[in-house]
Structure formats: structure tokens, C-alpha cells
Design an enzyme around this catalytic site. Structure first.
Site, mmCIF file in Angstrom:
data_model
loop_
_atom_site.group_PDB
_atom_site.id
_atom_site.type_symbol
_atom_site.label_atom_id
_atom_site.label_comp_id
_atom_site.label_asym_id
_atom_site.label_seq_id
_atom_site.Cartn_x
_atom_site.Cartn_y
_atom_site.Cartn_z
ATOM 1 N N TYR A 44 0.826 -1.200 0.000
ATOM 2 C CA TYR A 44 0.000 0.000 0.000
ATOM 3 C C TYR A 44 0.861 1.250 0.000
ATOM 4 O O TYR A 44 2.066 1.199 0.258
ATOM 5 C CB TYR A 44 -0.935 0.007 1.208
ATOM 6 C CG TYR A 44 -0.260 0.328 2.526
ATOM 7 C CD1 TYR A 44 -0.377 1.604 3.096
ATOM 8 C CD2 TYR A 44 0.498 -0.624 3.196
ATOM 9 C CE1 TYR A 44 0.236 1.906 4.295
ATOM 10 C CE2 TYR A 44 1.117 -0.326 4.399
ATOM 11 C CZ TYR A 44 0.984 0.939 4.950
ATOM 12 O OH TYR A 44 1.611 1.235 6.131
ATOM 13 N N LYS A 159 6.612 -2.162 1.841
ATOM 14 C CA LYS A 159 5.449 -1.546 2.509
ATOM 15 C C LYS A 159 4.229 -2.447 2.350
ATOM 16 O O LYS A 159 3.317 -2.180 1.563
ATOM 17 C CB LYS A 159 5.194 -0.144 1.948
ATOM 18 C CG LYS A 159 4.284 0.710 2.832
ATOM 19 C CD LYS A 159 4.264 2.140 2.332
ATOM 20 C CE LYS A 159 3.316 3.012 3.144
ATOM 21 N NZ LYS A 159 3.800 3.228 4.530
ATOM 22 N N GLU A 192 12.647 2.838 13.864
ATOM 23 C CA GLU A 192 11.714 3.837 13.332
ATOM 24 C C GLU A 192 10.469 3.836 14.194
ATOM 25 O O GLU A 192 10.381 3.097 15.174
ATOM 26 C CB GLU A 192 11.370 3.543 11.864
ATOM 27 C CG GLU A 192 10.818 2.155 11.605
ATOM 28 C CD GLU A 192 10.711 1.822 10.120
ATOM 29 O OE1 GLU A 192 10.575 2.749 9.317
ATOM 30 O OE2 GLU A 192 10.757 0.624 9.787
#
Length: 299
Positions: A44, A159, A192
Site C-alpha cells: 500500500y 510496505k 523507526e
């Protein structure tokens, strides 16, 4: 007597695109055996929309194609056609400020762990409005983050929609009164955020963020920040691992994402960062990134 089926109310009031059809958002759906649903066999992208303009569109489409390639999947249509669908979705939703969401799945197949030979990718595009003041308030006040162990798989550079560890981390953050969670690897270093990239500004005014070789997501906004800083001749930047202790001692910290741009972090695990308020470096970086993003935005 007819069987009564209780259906959960789906979000409504919008228009979604699913495999060639524009549908009311509440009734848009994929097949029960769609591999995105059953295996998270899908990727996505999320593009910010500001004033009707798509931010960093080329970067998002480039990353979408890279993610698909890594999973041996194909884009359901050529890029010009996809861009047309994206814009038509914006038009039908009358979207000026908000988010455009794209998802490509491997499609519906008989359930089997083995990837099917038949190519039948599905495309989903949705859009929703966000009040710009939502993030401006966070930029003005700063946010708190908490840290949690990074338990994700080893290919976070792709992703995919396999986001359960991220969901658990984000939920823990919100339950703790924080906005975001920063993920910590086995060596005690920040990788992250659950849905953002993580940055610090050291006491020596050096900007630090995790290197991409660590299989973090190559944030499109992250790349935009680097491009904006390079244009200004700012080169005090290091792509490397930084420890939790280094984050606590930082002069400033911030997160970046397509959704919110650059948002200052003023507290980590209850520890005040710098003066405990958004710092000048973070404000400048956001301004530089925002200017470049608007200059290159596509109508």
C-alpha cells in the site's frame, strides 16, 4: 422465515475505487479469499493531499512499484491510468485536504500458502478528509513518544499491509498517553516509529536518522527532507543507528510521515527532550520540506 444477518456498520459517506468500479465506501468490498485479507499479501501507499494537490506522488508510486517487484506482483494498470484513477477518486470525494490510500493485493485465489501462478492483482483506492489544523496543533505543541521492542519481520523495507506489530505498538503508545511509539532493536537502538521515521538533532546540531540498510521503510517524506536540506546546502546529516540513551540526550527530536509531514517530539518515555518544546531546527526542516513538496506537487 428468512435468516436475519447482523452486519456491522461500515464507514460511509465517501466513494471508493475497487477493481474498475467507483462504489459507495460503505459497500465497497473484496472477495472473502482475497490474499490481502487472508495473508496480508498486499502492499500500500498513502499520499497526502494539500489544497487538492498530491504531495510526493512520484516518490509514492516509485515505492509502490518497488514493493510490488520485491513480492513478484504486478501493478494492476499502467502508471498513467493509475494516476487517472487517483485523481478521479479525489474528484468524486471532493477532497481538498486529507489522504489518498492505494492498496494492491495479489487478488482472490483458493486459499493456499503457496503463491498462485495466476496473476490477478486487485486495486483499491480510497480517500478521506483531514483538517490541516489537526497536525498544525501537534507541530505547535510537540508530541510524546514511548519506546517498545521492535518485533517486526526482517523486510520492513517492503510496505506491506502486514502491520500487526505496528498496530500493537501504536495502541500501546496511545494507551500510555503518547502519540507515537519508537521501535527499539536488540542492540538498544531506535529503528523507526510504528508509522513514521524517527529523527534526532544532537547537541552538536547534527541531524541523525536510521540508515536504510537496516531494512527500515524508505520514507518518501524522509527522502523529501534530505532533498530539501541538500538544496539548502545543509550537510550535517548522519544516516546511522542511534541509541535510546542518545535519543534521551538529544537537543531535538521529530517524526516524519506522509500523513503529518514533520512533527516535533518533546518527550520520550517521560523524559523531556531539549527544552521540552518544538525546537528551531525541527521548525526549519519542516518549512524547507513543505516548500519543496508544494513546489513539486501534482494537480
Amino acid at each position: 422465515m428468512a435468516l436475519q444477518v447482523n452486519r456491522r456498520k461500515a464507514p460511509g459517506g465517501r466513494v471508493a475505487y475497487v477493481d474498475g468500479r467507483y462504489l459507495p465506501h460503505a459497500s465497497a468490498a473484496v472477495h472473502v479469499e482475497d490474499r490481502g485479507l487472508q495473508f496480508a499479501d498486499s502492499v500500500y501507499e498513502v499520499c497526502a493531499v494539500n489544497g487538492g494537490l498530491l504531495m510526493d506522488e512520484a516518490g509514492h508510486l516509485n515505492r509502490l512499484e518497488r514493493s510490488l517487484k520485491e513480492l513478484a506482483m504486478e501493478l494492476p494498470m499502467q502508471r498513467p491510468a493509475l494516476k487517472a484513477v487517483m485523481r478521479e477518486t479525489l474528484r468524486r470525494n471532493r477532497l481538498k485536504d486529507g489522504l489518498l490510500y492505494l492498496q494492491v493485493t495479489r487478488g482472490a485465489h483458493r486459499r493456499d500458502h503457496m503463491i498462485p501462478d495466476v496473476k490477478r492483482p486487485s486495486l483499491i483506492v480510497t480517500a478521506r478528509t483531514i483538517d490541516p489544523q489537526t497536525y498544525e496543533k501537534k507541530r505547535a505543541e510537540g508530541i510524546a513518544v514511548v519506546t517498545v521492542p521492535d518485533i517486526r519481520w526482517g523486510r520492513c523495507d517492503i510496505k506491506t499491509t502486514g502491520l500487526l506489530p505496528n498496530v500493537l505498538a501504536k495502541t500501546k503508545a496511545r494507551q500510555s498517553g503518547a502519540y507515537e511509539a519508537w521501535l527499539v532493536d536488540a542492540k538498544g537502538c531506535i529503528t523507526e516509529g510504528s508509522s513514521t521515521n524517527a529523527w534526532i538533532v544532537t547537541k552538536d546540531n547534527v541531524l541523525v536518522t536510521r540508515d536504510l540498510a537496516s531494512n527500515i521503510l524508505a520514507g518518501v517524506t524522509r527522502a523529501g527532507i534530505f532533498a530539501a536540506l541538500a538544496r539548502e546546502g545543509f550537510n550535517a546529516v548522519e544516516e546511522r543507528a542511534f541509541s535510546l540513551a542518545e535519543a534521551y540526550a538529544a537537543r531535538e527530536a521529530f517524526i516524519s510521515s506522509a500523513t503529518g509531514g514533520v512533527i516535533p517530539v518533546v518527550q520520550i518515555d517521560g523524559n523531556r527532550i531539549g527544552e521540552g518544546s518544538p525546537g528551531p531546527s525541527t521548525r526549519r526542516i519542516h518549512s524547507l520540506y513543505r516548500r519543496l513538496a508544494l513546489e513539486t506537487a501534482q494537480p
